[in-house]
Write a protein that holds these residues in place. Structure first.
Motif, PDB file in Angstrom:
ATOM      1  N   GLY A 265      12.340  -9.673   4.318  1.00 18.41           N
ATOM      2  CA  GLY A 265      11.813  -8.324   4.176  1.00 18.41           C
ATOM      3  C   GLY A 265      11.890  -7.748   2.780  1.00 18.41           C
ATOM      4  N   LEU A 266      12.691  -8.350   1.901  1.00 15.33           N
ATOM      5  CA  LEU A 266      12.780  -7.851   0.530  1.00 15.33           C
ATOM      6  C   LEU A 266      11.839  -8.579  -0.427  1.00 15.33           C
ATOM      7  CD1 LEU A 266      16.635  -7.294   0.249  1.00 15.33           C
ATOM      8  CD2 LEU A 266      14.873  -5.526   0.089  1.00 15.33           C
ATOM      9  N   LYS A 267      11.247  -9.668   0.019  1.00 15.74           N
ATOM     10  CA  LYS A 267      10.364 -10.434  -0.874  1.00 15.74           C
ATOM     11  C   LYS A 267       9.132  -9.609  -1.242  1.00 15.74           C
ATOM     12  CE  LYS A 267      11.790 -15.114   0.283  1.00 15.74           C
ATOM     13  NZ  LYS A 267      11.419 -16.422   0.878  1.00 15.74           N
ATOM     14  N   GLY A 268       8.952  -9.393  -2.520  1.00 14.41           N
ATOM     15  CA  GLY A 268       7.803  -8.631  -2.994  1.00 14.41           C
ATOM     16  C   GLY A 268       7.923  -7.133  -2.835  1.00 14.41           C
ATOM     17  N   ALA A 269       9.032  -6.667  -2.238  1.00 20.08           N
ATOM     18  CA  ALA A 269       9.206  -5.226  -2.037  1.00 20.08           C
ATOM     19  C   ALA A 269       9.608  -4.558  -3.341  1.00 20.08           C
ATOM     20  CB  ALA A 269      10.275  -4.977  -0.977  1.00 20.08           C
ATOM     21  N   ARG A 270       9.094  -3.360  -3.547  1.00 24.56           N
ATOM     22  CA  ARG A 270       9.465  -2.570  -4.723  1.00 24.56           C
ATOM     23  C   ARG A 270      10.557  -1.588  -4.286  1.00 24.56           C
ATOM     24  NH1 ARG A 270       5.955  -2.506  -9.074  1.00 24.56           N
ATOM     25  NH2 ARG A 270       6.240  -0.261  -9.431  1.00 24.56           N
ATOM     26  N   ILE A 308      13.060  -1.120  -9.627  1.00 26.71           N
ATOM     27  CA  ILE A 308      12.500  -0.129 -10.544  1.00 26.71           C
ATOM     28  C   ILE A 308      13.477   1.037 -10.656  1.00 26.71           C
ATOM     29  CG2 ILE A 308      10.593   1.483 -10.978  1.00 26.71           C
ATOM     30  CD1 ILE A 308       9.960  -1.298  -8.569  1.00 26.71           C
ATOM     31  N   GLU A 309      13.975   1.315 -11.857  1.00 24.72           N
ATOM     32  CA  GLU A 309      14.843   2.481 -12.028  1.00 24.72           C
ATOM     33  C   GLU A 309      13.986   3.735 -12.019  1.00 24.72           C
ATOM     34  OE1 GLU A 309      17.228   4.191 -15.641  1.00 24.72           O
ATOM     35  OE2 GLU A 309      18.523   2.736 -14.609  1.00 24.72           O
ATOM     36  N   VAL A 310      14.378   4.716 -11.203  1.00 21.19           N
ATOM     37  CA  VAL A 310      13.632   5.971 -11.114  1.00 21.19           C
ATOM     38  C   VAL A 310      14.581   7.136 -11.373  1.00 21.19           C
ATOM     39  CG1 VAL A 310      11.905   5.053  -9.522  1.00 21.19           C
ATOM     40  CG2 VAL A 310      13.972   6.111  -8.600  1.00 21.19           C
ATOM     41  N   MET A 398       8.481   7.974  -4.877  1.00 19.23           N
ATOM     42  CA  MET A 398       8.196   6.750  -4.129  1.00 19.23           C
ATOM     43  C   MET A 398       6.717   6.394  -4.220  1.00 19.23           C
ATOM     44  SD  MET A 398      10.786   7.198  -0.875  1.00 19.23           S
ATOM     45  CE  MET A 398      10.549   5.515  -0.306  1.00 19.23           C
ATOM     46  N   ALA A 399       5.853   7.415  -4.147  1.00 15.90           N
ATOM     47  CA  ALA A 399       4.407   7.159  -4.221  1.00 15.90           C
ATOM     48  C   ALA A 399       3.990   6.703  -5.620  1.00 15.90           C
ATOM     49  CB  ALA A 399       3.644   8.424  -3.827  1.00 15.90           C
ATOM     50  N   ASP A 400       4.498   7.393  -6.655  1.00 18.62           N
ATOM     51  CA  ASP A 400       4.120   7.049  -8.024  1.00 18.62           C
ATOM     52  C   ASP A 400       4.531   5.624  -8.398  1.00 18.62           C
ATOM     53  OD1 ASP A 400       3.025   9.527  -8.417  1.00 18.62           O
ATOM     54  OD2 ASP A 400       4.729  10.347  -9.542  1.00 18.62           O
ATOM     55  N   ASN A 401       5.661   5.183  -7.812  1.00 18.93           N
ATOM     56  CA  ASN A 401       6.189   3.857  -8.153  1.00 18.93           C
ATOM     57  C   ASN A 401       5.921   2.804  -7.076  1.00 18.93           C
ATOM     58  OD1 ASN A 401       7.945   4.242 -10.778  1.00 18.93           O
ATOM     59  ND2 ASN A 401       8.360   6.026  -9.482  1.00 18.93           N
ATOM     60  N   ARG A 402       5.144   3.218  -6.047  1.00 18.83           N
ATOM     61  CA  ARG A 402       4.787   2.312  -4.951  1.00 18.83           C
ATOM     62  C   ARG A 402       6.034   1.657  -4.337  1.00 18.83           C
ATOM     63  NH1 ARG A 402       2.084   0.489  -9.083  1.00 18.83           N
ATOM     64  NH2 ARG A 402       2.595  -1.723  -8.741  1.00 18.83           N
ATOM     65  N   LEU A 403       7.005   2.482  -4.026  1.00 18.43           N
ATOM     66  CA  LEU A 403       8.284   1.990  -3.512  1.00 18.43           C
ATOM     67  C   LEU A 403       8.255   1.861  -1.992  1.00 18.43           C
ATOM     68  CD1 LEU A 403      10.813   4.189  -5.559  1.00 18.43           C
ATOM     69  CD2 LEU A 403       9.863   1.939  -6.177  1.00 18.43           C
ATOM     70  N   LEU A 404       8.841   0.788  -1.492  1.00 19.41           N
ATOM     71  CA  LEU A 404       9.099   0.672  -0.058  1.00 19.41           C
ATOM     72  C   LEU A 404      10.353   1.451   0.303  1.00 19.41           C
ATOM     73  CD1 LEU A 404       8.486  -0.610   2.716  1.00 19.41           C
ATOM     74  CD2 LEU A 404       9.897  -2.572   2.015  1.00 19.41           C
ATOM     75  N   SER A 405      11.315   1.449  -0.616  1.00 21.83           N
ATOM     76  CA  SER A 405      12.596   2.101  -0.362  1.00 21.83           C
ATOM     77  C   SER A 405      13.218   2.510  -1.688  1.00 21.83           C
ATOM     78  CB  SER A 405      13.531   1.148   0.392  1.00 21.83           C
ATOM     79  OG  SER A 405      14.816   1.711   0.578  1.00 21.83           O
TER      80      SER A 405
END
Length: 496
Positions: A265-270, A308-310, A398-405
């Motif tokens: 579930g973490l593969k490719g997740a942002r 990704i650091e936010v 989350m939207a700007d960085n296309r984050l799953l979590s």
């Protein structure tokens, strides 16, 4: 198969039932033996405030049904559950953490208790909590102090202190906590557990005492992500007794949360890392937490995620502005107490006047400075509007960085020592917990074991997702768990 109690899971137990190597009575008795050895004596964790006097009888009834049908009655068949004393339980004294309410035995179960029983669960007993869930720490006028099984001189976290200590020490299979600002996730972090806070309203609060009514939610606590998913399946649902459960209708969840347990579930997740949620490395407590969580984040990356650091520079301002304990809690608790004529007190005002609360609970003192009704606070509607702005700010990141979590440490510091708490180092409203982020933006959240400090203290990692996206919690949480396997039982409560 042979059966081992320590660190057992729901599926282990039910496999043993099905192949005849275990009965419900044997399992319940084994847990009662551990409670006697470790909760009531030995390290004396003080996690349970009341045991179910009918637990063995209920287990025997399940064994008889299984002998006749050779089938399990439901997904929680024969699973002993530790239930926070915040939930009403028919036939078992329920005090909501308050000694002032001693002797109250509900005539009906809270909705979640009814649902667990329908799924086959056995309520093993009621667990300790601060009076009306008013603390991050394990104090209660009912039973004094609950201990952290990983370090008996430290706090287990609150307000689901008893459930946290009990599940960590293998005194029950799974447990029920309740989370207004972090009361599932903080004890999960301090006790190497998995704790899940859902979008408020997915789980009925009917029969649970409130703290901030639209922020409250019950939820599962366990030693594995799978166990919390199975338990959550039995808890969610619309309930006409709780209008907030219209959230379940909106979420429109189908099937089982176990369908989302994907080891990849973490593969490719942002995955975002919220910079402002980390304490200063110059503070020894914060530095130890930071080291463990950063190592866990490196494991997330190794599992295939993109990190990704936010940043949310005004995070603390948002948290302070959206806090409604002083504005709301007195009203919400009074409304609940006054709705139950058989209780010995009809208001927290009367309990406070009589001094019948644990004196370390400074939040109760703060709450009693608040208004009798929230809208008497001139800042109330501004604070409500700030919550919408806080949620938008987090979701926009989350939207700007296309984050799953997005992830961060649930608490910036280690579990406090009893000495620190007695000396007043941490007033409740000044404790550096990040669990308020999800609570005050209504985002679902999961706390996971992230490892241990060099001194052997558990540290958790919290992962939040978008509102109503609970399946994503289990996707990322399970993948993290399978990649790391950080959960370890405490040495203070070895196998009997």
């Amino acid at each position: 198969m042979s059966f081992t109690l320590n660190e057992t899971t729901i599926r282990d137990i039910q496999a043993a039932y099905l192949d005849g190597t275990l009965t419900c009575v044997q399992l319940v008795q084994a847990y009662l033996d551990r409670i006697s050895a470790y909760d009531q004596s030995g390290p004396a964790l003080n996690a349970f405030v009341k045991l179910n006097p009918a637990a063995i009888e209920e287990a025997a009834a399940l064994d008889r049904m299984f002998a006749q049908t050779k089938t399990l009655v439901g997904p929680l068949h024969g699973i002993p559950v530790a239930v926070k004393d915040q939930a009403e339980t028919k036939g078992i004294e329920t005090r909501f953490g308050s000694v002032a309410l001693s002797g109250y035995v509900p005539e009906k179960d809270a909705t979640i208790v009814s649902k667990m029983k329908a799924a086959g669960a056995i309520i093993l007993g009621k667990t300790a909590m601060p009076d009306f869930a008013t603390s991050w720490f394990g104090y209660s006028s009912v039973n004094g102090e609950t201990k952290n099984p990983y370090d008996l001189d430290r706090d287990p976290g609150g307000s689901s202190a008893g459930t946290g200590a009990a599940i960590a020490a293998n005194l029950a299979t799974v447990g029920i906590g309740e989370d207004t600002g972090g009361s599932i996730r903080l004890p999960s972090s301090f006790n190497s557990l998995v704790g899940v806070r859902v979008t408020p309203g997915l789980i009925s609060r009917a029969g649970l005492s409130p703290l901030v009514v639209f922020q409250d939610t019950a939820g599962p606590m366990g030693r594995t992500v799978t166990d919390t998913a199975i338990l959550l399946d039995a808890l969610v649902g619309y309930d006409s007794q709780d209008p907030y459960t219209t959230a379940f209708v909106i979420a429109d969840h189908k099937g089982s949360y176990t369908q989302n347990l994907d080891p990849d579930g973490l593969k490719g997740a942002r995955i975002g890392v919220l910079k402002e949620a980390f304490g200063s490395d110059e503070d020894p407590d914060c530095a130890q937490v930071n080291a463990v969580v950063r190592a866990a984040i490196a494991q997330i990356k190794s599992a295939g995620a993109e990190i990704i650091e936010v940043s949310l520079p005004n995070l603390l301002d948002f948290v302070v502005e959206t806090s409604l304990y002083i504005t709301h809690s007195r009203h919400d608790i009074n409304k609940f107490l006054s709705s139950r004529p058989s209780l010995p007190y009809a208001s927290i005002d009367a309990i406070y006047k009589d001094g019948r609360y644990h004196k370390n609970l400074d939040l109760i003192d703060d709450i009693m400075t608040g208004p009798a009704h929230p809208d008497e606070d001139p800042s109330y509607y501004r604070k409500l509007a700030a919550r919408e702005a806080f949620q938008r700010a987090v979701v926009k990141i989350m939207a700007d960085n296309r984050l799953l979590s997005m992830c961060f440490p649930p608490s910036q510091v280690l579990p406090p020592t009893r000495e620190e708490l007695r000396n007043g180092r941490w007033p409740v409203l000044g404790f550096p917990t990040n669990t308020l982020i999800a609570a005050q933006t209504w985002l679902p959240s999961i706390c996971l074991p992230a490892g241990f400090t060099k001194g052997g203290l558990p540290v958790g990692i919290e992962m939040v997702v978008l509102p109503y996206h609970e399946p994503d919690l289990f996707k990322v949480g399970y993948a993290f768990e399978q990649a790391t396997r950080y959960r370890l039982p405490p040495q203070s409560t070895p196998p009997l």
